[in-house]
Design a protein around this motif. Structure first.
Motif, PDB file in Angstrom:
ATOM      1  N   LEU A 143       0.861  -1.189   0.000  1.00 40.92           N
ATOM      2  CA  LEU A 143       0.000   0.000   0.000  1.00 40.92           C
ATOM      3  C   LEU A 143       0.893   1.233   0.000  1.00 40.92           C
ATOM      4  CD1 LEU A 143      -2.534  -1.150   2.770  1.00 40.92           C
ATOM      5  CD2 LEU A 143      -2.479  -1.780   0.337  1.00 40.92           C
ATOM      6  N   ILE A 144       0.896   1.958  -1.104  1.00 41.06           N
ATOM      7  CA  ILE A 144       1.785   3.115  -1.267  1.00 41.06           C
ATOM      8  C   ILE A 144       0.924   4.372  -1.305  1.00 41.06           C
ATOM      9  CG2 ILE A 144       3.570   4.170  -2.689  1.00 41.06           C
ATOM     10  CD1 ILE A 144       4.211   1.410  -3.797  1.00 41.06           C
ATOM     11  N   THR A 145       1.136   5.255  -0.345  1.00 42.26           N
ATOM     12  CA  THR A 145       0.235   6.394  -0.155  1.00 42.26           C
ATOM     13  C   THR A 145       0.936   7.717  -0.453  1.00 42.26           C
ATOM     14  OG1 THR A 145       0.764   6.468   2.208  1.00 42.26           O
ATOM     15  CG2 THR A 145      -1.124   5.135   1.546  1.00 42.26           C
ATOM     16  N   PRO A 146       0.164   8.762  -0.782  1.00 43.50           N
ATOM     17  CA  PRO A 146       0.721  10.059  -1.165  1.00 43.50           C
ATOM     18  C   PRO A 146       0.872  11.001   0.021  1.00 43.50           C
ATOM     19  CG  PRO A 146      -1.611  10.103  -1.553  1.00 43.50           C
ATOM     20  CD  PRO A 146      -1.303   8.732  -0.965  1.00 43.50           C
ATOM     21  N   PRO A 172       4.374   5.011   3.269  1.00 44.65           N
ATOM     22  CA  PRO A 172       3.903   6.383   3.096  1.00 44.65           C
ATOM     23  C   PRO A 172       4.876   7.223   2.272  1.00 44.65           C
ATOM     24  CG  PRO A 172       4.905   6.146   5.246  1.00 44.65           C
ATOM     25  CD  PRO A 172       4.934   4.775   4.614  1.00 44.65           C
ATOM     26  N   ALA A 173       4.384   8.342   1.754  1.00 43.73           N
ATOM     27  CA  ALA A 173       5.259   9.278   1.046  1.00 43.73           C
ATOM     28  C   ALA A 173       6.339   9.784   1.981  1.00 43.73           C
ATOM     29  CB  ALA A 173       4.438  10.453   0.508  1.00 43.73           C
ATOM     30  N   GLU A 174       7.543   9.963   1.434  1.00 44.67           N
ATOM     31  CA  GLU A 174       8.671  10.368   2.268  1.00 44.67           C
ATOM     32  C   GLU A 174       8.513  11.784   2.821  1.00 44.67           C
ATOM     33  OE1 GLU A 174       9.948  10.983  -2.102  1.00 44.67           O
ATOM     34  OE2 GLU A 174       8.718   9.595  -0.909  1.00 44.67           O
ATOM     35  N   GLN A 175       7.651  12.602   2.194  1.00 47.51           N
ATOM     36  CA  GLN A 175       7.439  13.963   2.706  1.00 47.51           C
ATOM     37  C   GLN A 175       6.604  13.980   3.985  1.00 47.51           C
ATOM     38  OE1 GLN A 175       6.749  12.912  -0.363  1.00 47.51           O
ATOM     39  NE2 GLN A 175       7.710  14.236  -1.893  1.00 47.51           N
ATOM     40  N   THR A 176       5.749  12.958   4.175  1.00 44.96           N
ATOM     41  CA  THR A 176       4.769  13.022   5.269  1.00 44.96           C
ATOM     42  C   THR A 176       4.575  11.653   5.932  1.00 44.96           C
ATOM     43  OG1 THR A 176       3.025  12.649   3.622  1.00 44.96           O
ATOM     44  CG2 THR A 176       3.490  14.946   4.250  1.00 44.96           C
ATOM     45  N   PRO A 177       5.584  11.122   6.592  1.00 48.90           N
ATOM     46  CA  PRO A 177       5.442   9.774   7.158  1.00 48.90           C
ATOM     47  C   PRO A 177       4.783   9.716   8.527  1.00 48.90           C
ATOM     48  CG  PRO A 177       7.666  10.578   7.514  1.00 48.90           C
ATOM     49  CD  PRO A 177       6.959  11.645   6.713  1.00 48.90           C
ATOM     50  N   LEU A 178       4.692  10.825   9.255  1.00 47.89           N
ATOM     51  CA  LEU A 178       4.432  10.751  10.692  1.00 47.89           C
ATOM     52  C   LEU A 178       3.066  10.196  11.063  1.00 47.89           C
ATOM     53  CD1 LEU A 178       6.125  14.063  11.949  1.00 47.89           C
ATOM     54  CD2 LEU A 178       7.081  11.742  11.762  1.00 47.89           C
ATOM     55  N   SER A 179       1.993  10.631  10.390  1.00 43.63           N
ATOM     56  CA  SER A 179       0.668  10.138  10.781  1.00 43.63           C
ATOM     57  C   SER A 179       0.498   8.668  10.427  1.00 43.63           C
ATOM     58  CB  SER A 179      -0.440  10.977  10.139  1.00 43.63           C
ATOM     59  OG  SER A 179      -0.403  10.873   8.727  1.00 43.63           O
ATOM     60  N   THR A 180       1.166   8.206   9.376  1.00 40.71           N
ATOM     61  CA  THR A 180       1.073   6.788   9.012  1.00 40.71           C
ATOM     62  C   THR A 180       1.781   5.924  10.045  1.00 40.71           C
ATOM     63  OG1 THR A 180       0.993   7.386   6.675  1.00 40.71           O
ATOM     64  CG2 THR A 180       1.503   5.099   7.198  1.00 40.71           C
ATOM     65  N   VAL A 181       2.935   6.384  10.526  1.00 41.50           N
ATOM     66  CA  VAL A 181       3.621   5.662  11.597  1.00 41.50           C
ATOM     67  C   VAL A 181       2.711   5.533  12.812  1.00 41.50           C
ATOM     68  CG1 VAL A 181       5.580   5.701  13.193  1.00 41.50           C
ATOM     69  CG2 VAL A 181       5.915   6.356  10.800  1.00 41.50           C
ATOM     70  N   SER A 211      -1.415  -1.280  -4.312  1.00 40.06           N
ATOM     71  CA  SER A 211      -2.423  -0.232  -4.340  1.00 40.06           C
ATOM     72  C   SER A 211      -1.686   1.090  -4.166  1.00 40.06           C
ATOM     73  CB  SER A 211      -3.453  -0.431  -3.232  1.00 40.06           C
ATOM     74  OG  SER A 211      -4.409   0.613  -3.252  1.00 40.06           O
ATOM     75  N   PHE A 212      -1.761   1.939  -5.183  1.00 40.94           N
ATOM     76  CA  PHE A 212      -0.962   3.168  -5.210  1.00 40.94           C
ATOM     77  C   PHE A 212      -1.844   4.375  -5.452  1.00 40.94           C
ATOM     78  CE2 PHE A 212       1.106   6.350  -7.979  1.00 40.94           C
ATOM     79  CZ  PHE A 212       2.144   6.772  -7.155  1.00 40.94           C
ATOM     80  N   THR A 213      -1.594   5.430  -4.713  1.00 36.47           N
ATOM     81  CA  THR A 213      -2.187   6.739  -4.976  1.00 36.47           C
ATOM     82  C   THR A 213      -1.056   7.739  -5.126  1.00 36.47           C
ATOM     83  OG1 THR A 213      -4.187   6.249  -3.717  1.00 36.47           O
ATOM     84  CG2 THR A 213      -3.707   8.557  -4.125  1.00 36.47           C
ATOM     85  N   GLY A 214      -1.057   8.468  -6.249  1.00 37.99           N
ATOM     86  CA  GLY A 214       0.021   9.418  -6.492  1.00 37.99           C
ATOM     87  C   GLY A 214      -0.017   9.923  -7.916  1.00 37.99           C
ATOM     88  N   SER A 215       1.136  10.288  -8.431  1.00 42.76           N
ATOM     89  CA  SER A 215       1.207  10.917  -9.745  1.00 42.76           C
ATOM     90  C   SER A 215       0.985   9.908 -10.867  1.00 42.76           C
ATOM     91  CB  SER A 215       2.569  11.589  -9.936  1.00 42.76           C
ATOM     92  OG  SER A 215       3.583  10.621 -10.156  1.00 42.76           O
ATOM     93  N   THR A 216       0.512  10.413 -12.000  1.00 39.44           N
ATOM     94  CA  THR A 216       0.291   9.564 -13.156  1.00 39.44           C
ATOM     95  C   THR A 216       1.590   8.954 -13.657  1.00 39.44           C
ATOM     96  OG1 THR A 216      -1.710  10.740 -13.838  1.00 39.44           O
ATOM     97  CG2 THR A 216      -0.495   9.572 -15.555  1.00 39.44           C
TER      98      THR A 216
END
Length: 481
Positions: A148-151, A177-186, A225-230
């Motif tokens: 599961l790869i999230t934006p 999680p995206a490397e810019q915003t990992p904290l809430s996923t952790v 399952s990925f959400t992000g850029s085309t």
């Protein structure tokens, strides 16, 4: 200062080579924490742990009712930790507290409760086959190990959209999680452990693009399952073709909003402003192309630009803030480059178009920007900007507006503004989009599917459609002779 680790199986561990990366507060550019930068070896270990978790007796023997209660406990713990989770979203992503507190955290809990109900409703069917003396039925089976790869724009919510149905259907997962915003996923993964998810069923790896590539290319992963850029979604599709793993892709958008001749202009202005600038325009469903009857362009433009100029820009923790920062300096520069291209290609800049200075100069703030006289071939009309940039495009008749609205590679959402009931019901079927909103913002609910066509992606999330994304039908033939 935050310092987070990987979760592999039942152990929180550092990266195998000790590597870390940094995350920053987009409101002031300050360092707020370090997270483990996973290696290929860490990805291998996470996949092995997920496979063991998936096959474990603790998970395989857990009843549907127990799975449902497990997901409900996760939802309760999200509610219990709502203040902390909202603060993390605001700190790490920049969301105004009006978004993180009132939307992001409650929606995450709602999604888990929605799929808690599905855990006991994974029904198959009996098939009347023509072979004599046969009992034939179908059952839903989990896919196995799901990556599961999230934006970075809605880290908590989109993790919940993927994680909840994956668990309800009996899969094991690796969250990245995206490397810019990992904290809430952790923190969400910690909550899963607290709720009692069996060892290995939920794993966490953090890091940059190379970590995601290693996960996508791993032969031990059954689903991505990925959400992000085309662009990244296309790369995932190419890589996944090697072993034909199941993929679900929720990608970019370039949402048209058609203001019909009979629309309430004041309502359309307010609705489109909010639909365009929600989360500072960092939403794949944000309204971006505004098709306005030529006779009403001047009125619409003057009202929406004045309203945009009046919005409070500031730190997310300020309760009066409407527009927070963009997620990073890199993304701010990207948005600025699109604004520059609009000017160069002849669009008329009405308002905004620059970085915010003064006391906010260290943050990644960009003024809401309104262009008019935008043509279909301009870069700002064709490509996803993912920022607070609005393009107003005059039209002469509704057929022209529909044709131009559909003249895009994307097809995630669209909007229609009208007071006519026939128009409200007849126009959506003519629009190329996964979701069409009529007289409202781009709202999301766990009960309705979300996804697009064309370069906006493959598959659907939420509703019963996520159950299809994370299961495979299996037929069983029983010989009755």
């Amino acid at each position: 200062m935050y310092a987070t680790q990987l979760l592999i199986g039942d152990q929180w561990v550092d990266s195998s080579d000790g590597g870390t990366n940094e995350t920053f507060n987009p409101a002031n550019g300050e360092l707020i924490g370090f997270f483990a930068e996973a290696t290929t070896a860490d990805v291998d270990a996470a996949v092995a742990a997920a496979r063991a978790g998936f096959e474990s007796d603790a998970w395989q023997s857990m009843s549907p009712d127990a799975k449902g209660r497990l997901l409900w406990r996760i939802a309760d713990l999200i509610d219990r930790n709502a203040v902390e989770l909202a603060a993390l979203e605001t700190l790490d992503q920049g969301q105004p507290t009006t978004v993180s507190t009132a939307i992001s955290v409650p929606l995450a809990a709602q999604v888990f409760r929605y799929y808690a109900g599905y855990a006991t409703k994974l029904e198959g069917k009996l098939s009347p086959v023509s072979i004599p003396r046969q009992l034939t039925y179908q059952r839903r089976t989990p896919l196995g190990v799901c990556g599961l790869i999230t934006p970075w724009n809605f880290p908590l919510d989109i993790a919940a959209w993927k994680l909840a149905p994956a668990l309800a259907t009996g899969n094991a997962v690796i969250l990245k999680p995206a490397e810019q915003t990992p904290l809430s996923t952790v923190r969400l993964v910690e909550i899963c452990r607290e709720a009692g998810v069996p060892n290995g069923v939920v794993n966490l790896i953090t890091g940059g693009p190379q970590v995601g590539k290693a996960l996508v290319g791993h032969r031990g992963v059954d689903c991505i399952s990925f959400t992000g850029s085309t662009a990244v979604g296309q790369e995932i599709a190419r890589t996944s073709a090697t072993d034909l793993k199941r993929i679900g892709l929720e990608l970019g958008g370039k949402a048209p909003s058609i203001i019909c001749a009979d629309a309430d202009i004041d309502a359309a202005v307010q609705g489109n402003l909010k639909g365009a600038l929600f989360n500072t325009g960092q939403a794949c469903g944000a309204f971006t192309r505004f098709f306005v009857p030529r006779s009403k362009v001047d009125e619409f433009t003057s009202k929406i630009s004045a309203a945009a100029d009046a919005l409070k820009i500031g730190h997310g923790y300020d309760p009066e803030t409407i527009l927070g920062p963009l997620v990073s300096e890199e993304h701010l520069n990207r948005v600025a480059s699109y604004v520059a291209s609009g000017k160069e290609q002849g669009a008329q800049l009405v308002s905004g178009g620059e970085r915010v200075g003064g006391e906010l100069q260290n943050g990644y703030f960009f003024r809401p920007t309104v262009f008019t006289e935008v043509t279909d071939k301009m870069k700002i009309a064709r490509e996803e900007i993912f920022g607070p940039v609005l393009s107003i495009m005059p039209y002469d008749d509704i057929d022209e507006a529909i044709t131009r609205a559909n003249s895009t590679d994307y097809g995630l959402v669209a909007a229609i503004w009208t007071k006519d009931l026939v128009t409200a019901h007849s126009l959506p079927q003519r629009i190329k989009a996964g979701t069409v909103f009529v007289n409202q913002l781009p709202l999301i609910d766990p009960g309705a599917p979300w996804g697009g066509v064309g370069l906006s992606g493959l598959g659907r999330e939420l509703g019963s459609y996520s159950i299809d994304e994370f299961t495979e039908p299996q037929s069983v033939f029983i010989n009755l002779d």
